[in-house]
Design an enzyme around this catalytic site. Structure first.
Site, PDB file in Angstrom:
ATOM      1  N   SER A   1      68.414  38.409 -22.593  1.00 33.92           N
ATOM      2  CA  SER A   1      68.708  37.485 -23.701  1.00 33.92           C
ATOM      3  C   SER A   1      67.690  37.637 -24.825  1.00 33.92           C
ATOM      4  O   SER A   1      66.530  37.945 -24.577  1.00 33.92           O
ATOM      5  CB  SER A   1      68.662  36.043 -23.161  1.00 33.92           C
TER       6      SER A   1
ATOM      7  N   TYR B   1      63.957  29.229 -18.912  1.00 30.87           N
ATOM      8  CA  TYR B   1      65.111  30.152 -18.831  1.00 30.87           C
ATOM      9  C   TYR B   1      64.713  31.519 -19.396  1.00 30.87           C
ATOM     10  O   TYR B   1      64.887  32.545 -18.746  1.00 30.87           O
ATOM     11  CB  TYR B   1      66.297  29.577 -19.613  1.00 30.87           C
TER      12      TYR B   1
ATOM     13  N   LYS C   1      64.218  35.458 -17.671  1.00 31.17           N
ATOM     14  CA  LYS C   1      64.828  36.704 -18.172  1.00 31.17           C
ATOM     15  C   LYS C   1      63.740  37.742 -18.427  1.00 31.17           C
ATOM     16  O   LYS C   1      63.846  38.910 -18.065  1.00 31.17           O
ATOM     17  CB  LYS C   1      65.600  36.429 -19.469  1.00 31.17           C
TER      18      LYS C   1
HETATM   19  C1  WQD Z   1      72.480  27.892 -32.116  1.00 28.74           C
HETATM   20  C2  WQD Z   1      72.012  27.166 -33.358  1.00 28.74           C
HETATM   21  C3  WQD Z   1      70.642  25.263 -32.877  1.00 28.74           C
HETATM   22  C4  WQD Z   1      73.779  22.914 -30.921  1.00 28.74           C
HETATM   23  C5  WQD Z   1      70.907  29.881 -26.646  1.00 28.74           C
HETATM   24  C6  WQD Z   1      70.018  30.566 -25.660  1.00 28.74           C
HETATM   25  C7  WQD Z   1      70.266  32.049 -25.690  1.00 28.74           C
HETATM   26  C8  WQD Z   1      71.721  32.334 -25.473  1.00 28.74           C
HETATM   27  C9  WQD Z   1      72.567  31.594 -26.487  1.00 28.74           C
HETATM   28  C10 WQD Z   1      72.127  32.946 -23.182  1.00 28.74           C
HETATM   29  C11 WQD Z   1      70.550  26.729 -33.262  1.00 28.74           C
HETATM   30  C12 WQD Z   1      71.957  24.839 -33.545  1.00 28.74           C
HETATM   31  C13 WQD Z   1      73.072  23.916 -31.558  1.00 28.74           C
HETATM   32  C14 WQD Z   1      74.060  21.704 -31.612  1.00 28.74           C
HETATM   33  C15 WQD Z   1      72.930  22.593 -33.542  1.00 28.74           C
HETATM   34  N1  WQD Z   1      72.087  32.004 -24.145  1.00 28.74           N
HETATM   35  N2  WQD Z   1      72.667  23.759 -32.846  1.00 28.74           N
HETATM   36  N3  WQD Z   1      73.627  21.597 -32.922  1.00 28.74           N
HETATM   37  O1  WQD Z   1      69.696  28.098 -28.826  1.00 28.74           O
HETATM   38  O2  WQD Z   1      70.323  30.031 -30.387  1.00 28.74           O
HETATM   39  O3  WQD Z   1      70.568  30.316 -27.938  1.00 28.74           O
HETATM   40  O4  WQD Z   1      72.249  30.194 -26.361  1.00 28.74           O
HETATM   41  O5  WQD Z   1      71.971  34.127 -23.255  1.00 28.74           O
HETATM   42  O6  WQD Z   1      69.503  32.642 -24.671  1.00 28.74           O
HETATM   43  O7  WQD Z   1      68.684  30.347 -26.049  1.00 28.74           O
HETATM   44  O8  WQD Z   1      72.120  28.816 -29.135  1.00 28.74           O
HETATM   45  O9  WQD Z   1      74.193  27.629 -29.688  1.00 28.74           O
HETATM   46  O10 WQD Z   1      72.283  26.319 -28.627  1.00 28.74           O
HETATM   47  O11 WQD Z   1      72.095  27.079 -30.991  1.00 28.74           O
HETATM   48  O12 WQD Z   1      72.555  22.466 -34.722  1.00 28.74           O
HETATM   49  O13 WQD Z   1      74.681  20.756 -31.083  1.00 28.74           O
HETATM   50  O14 WQD Z   1      72.784  25.982 -33.499  1.00 28.74           O
HETATM   51  O15 WQD Z   1      69.547  24.510 -33.385  1.00 28.74           O
HETATM   52  O16 WQD Z   1      69.978  26.842 -34.535  1.00 28.74           O
HETATM   53  P1  WQD Z   1      70.576  29.259 -29.147  1.00 28.74           P
HETATM   54  P2  WQD Z   1      72.727  27.397 -29.555  1.00 28.74           P
END
Ligand code: WQD
Length: 348
Positions: A126, A150, A154
């Site tokens: 990841s 997490y 990885k």
């Molecule tokens: C994306 C953006 C949030 C939810 C994670 C894991 C990564 C991978 C993908 C496995 C960020 C913003 C989110 C919400 C928001 N997983 N957000 N409101 O954190 O980039 O990555 O998932 O491989 O390893 O770390 O993904 O979709 O949670 O967030 O504003 O309700 O959306 O702050 O900027 P993230 P995400």
């Protein structure tokens, strides 16, 4: 992989990679403990591909059951390893479960592979291993520095596999660093099926669109970006799956241990994603600006040029199609994938 060989896919229930393997006429054996997936997902894979898959309800921590699967299928010649817990927020609450399942589970799998002589593995890593990267877009040489349990699992599993390949020159491994998986299968029959409240942006937003959730909270609008919201590299799940197929084929070149970013190379802000998905849905979606989420970084955008060149693979699906495929999936499956009553999956 010769015609008579099979690929073992751990955590493969609901995997878009399995669909691409079947489309490529590969033989597939899936193991999954179904903690984060339903047996219905296996059925969907068979419906989409028109092919049967062999499935065992097995946990990678169960060495005896793993040995039995390999004994049942001596033709297995490689492994694509997805199985593991994968929620960043949850990992900060139950780190021990994450270290046990993701690290001990992988070591158990690798020990069994060593015992049975299977030495090719593609590992689902990841972009979170990069922590808060100094350079954007991020090359594979960027320093590693996970900021949550997490991500640390990885990063540590990458080290375990790299050290194994260094000590055993007949092992080959591709460590695939995903950016942000998004979208759903074009058929609308397979997509993300989060249990409970979605942690990730796009599943949450799509549940707002079907009015299963009231309002999306945008985690922060004070980042140093064009509109103040954080940037991520959203890659369609089918492009991601094709990257796995390309990585698996790369192992035939005996590369040893190699790592690749699987991303588009294009970053989108949260507000841009809301705008893109709103276009797919055709009406405004409710959101509010909230505080930053602990652990989030400003920008995770891939430099995918190494994978483009060495795997002859490039993400091709545009953001508009990614959003349209997610909306199609969500409309057809408002409650995600549920097992039909009495659907007891076969035991190994
Ligand atoms: C994306 C953006 C949030 C939810 C994670 C894991 C990564 C991978 C993908 C496995 C960020 C913003 C989110 C919400 C928001 N997983 N957000 N409101 O954190 O980039 O990555 O998932 O491989 O390893 O770390 O993904 O979709 O949670 O967030 O504003 O309700 O959306 O702050 O900027 P993230 P995400």
């Amino acid at each position: 992989m010769s015609a008579s060989s099979s690929v073992l896919v751990t955590g493969g229930a609901g995997s878009h990679t399995v669909i691409e393997l079947l489309n490529d006429n590969q033989q597939v054996v899936i193991i999954d403990n179904l903690v984060n997936a339903s047996y219905e997902a296996i059925r969907r894979i068979e419906l989409i591909s028109g092919k049967k898959v062999t499935f065992y309800k097995v946990d990678i921590l169960d060495e005896k059951a793993l040995l039995q699967v390999f004994a049942n299928h001596p033709e297995i010649s490689s492994v694509i390893h997805f199985a593991g817990l994968k929620a960043v927020g949850e990992s900060t609450r139950i780190p021990l479960d994450y270290y046990y399942n993701n690290i001990t589970g992988t070591i158990t799998l690798l020990q069994v592979m060593k015992k049975v002589g299977v030495k090719d593995i593609v590992f689902s890593s990841s972009a979170t291993v990069y922590g808060d990267p100094p350079v954007i877009p991020i090359p594979e040489t960027s320093p590693l520095g996970s900021t949550n349990p997490y991500g640390r699992t990885k990063q540590f599993v990458e080290s375990v596999i790299r050290d194994l390949c260094t000590a055993n020159k007949d092992w080959n491994a591709a460590l695939l660093r995903y950016f942000n998986p998004a979208g759903a299968h074009s058929s609308g029959m397979l997509g993300e099926n989060p249990l409970g409240v979605p942690n990730n942006l796009m599943p949450y937003l799509s549940q707002v669109a079907i009015r299963k959730r009231e309002c999306l909270s945008v985690y922060g609008k004070d980042y140093p970006t064009k509109d103040g919201t954080a940037i991520r590299d959203y890659i369609h799940v089918t492009d991601l799956a094709k990257g796995h197929l390309a990585a698996l084929k790369k192992l035939a070149d005996k590369p040893g241990c190699v790592e690749y970013n699987l991303g588009t190379g294009h970053g989108s802000t949260v507000l841009e994603m809301i705008q893109a998905f709103t276009k797919a849905v055709g009406r405004d979606l409710s959101y509010q600006i909230g505080d930053r989420r602990a652990g989030d970084v400003t920008n995770l955008t891939a430099d995918p040029s190494k994978a483009n060149k060495e795997l002859n693979w490039t993400a091709e699906i545009e953001l508009e199609e990614t959003c349209a495929s997610l909306w199609n999936w969500q409309c057809k499956n408002p409650n995600g994938l549920e097992d039909c009553p009495g659907d007891a999956p076969p035991e190994s």
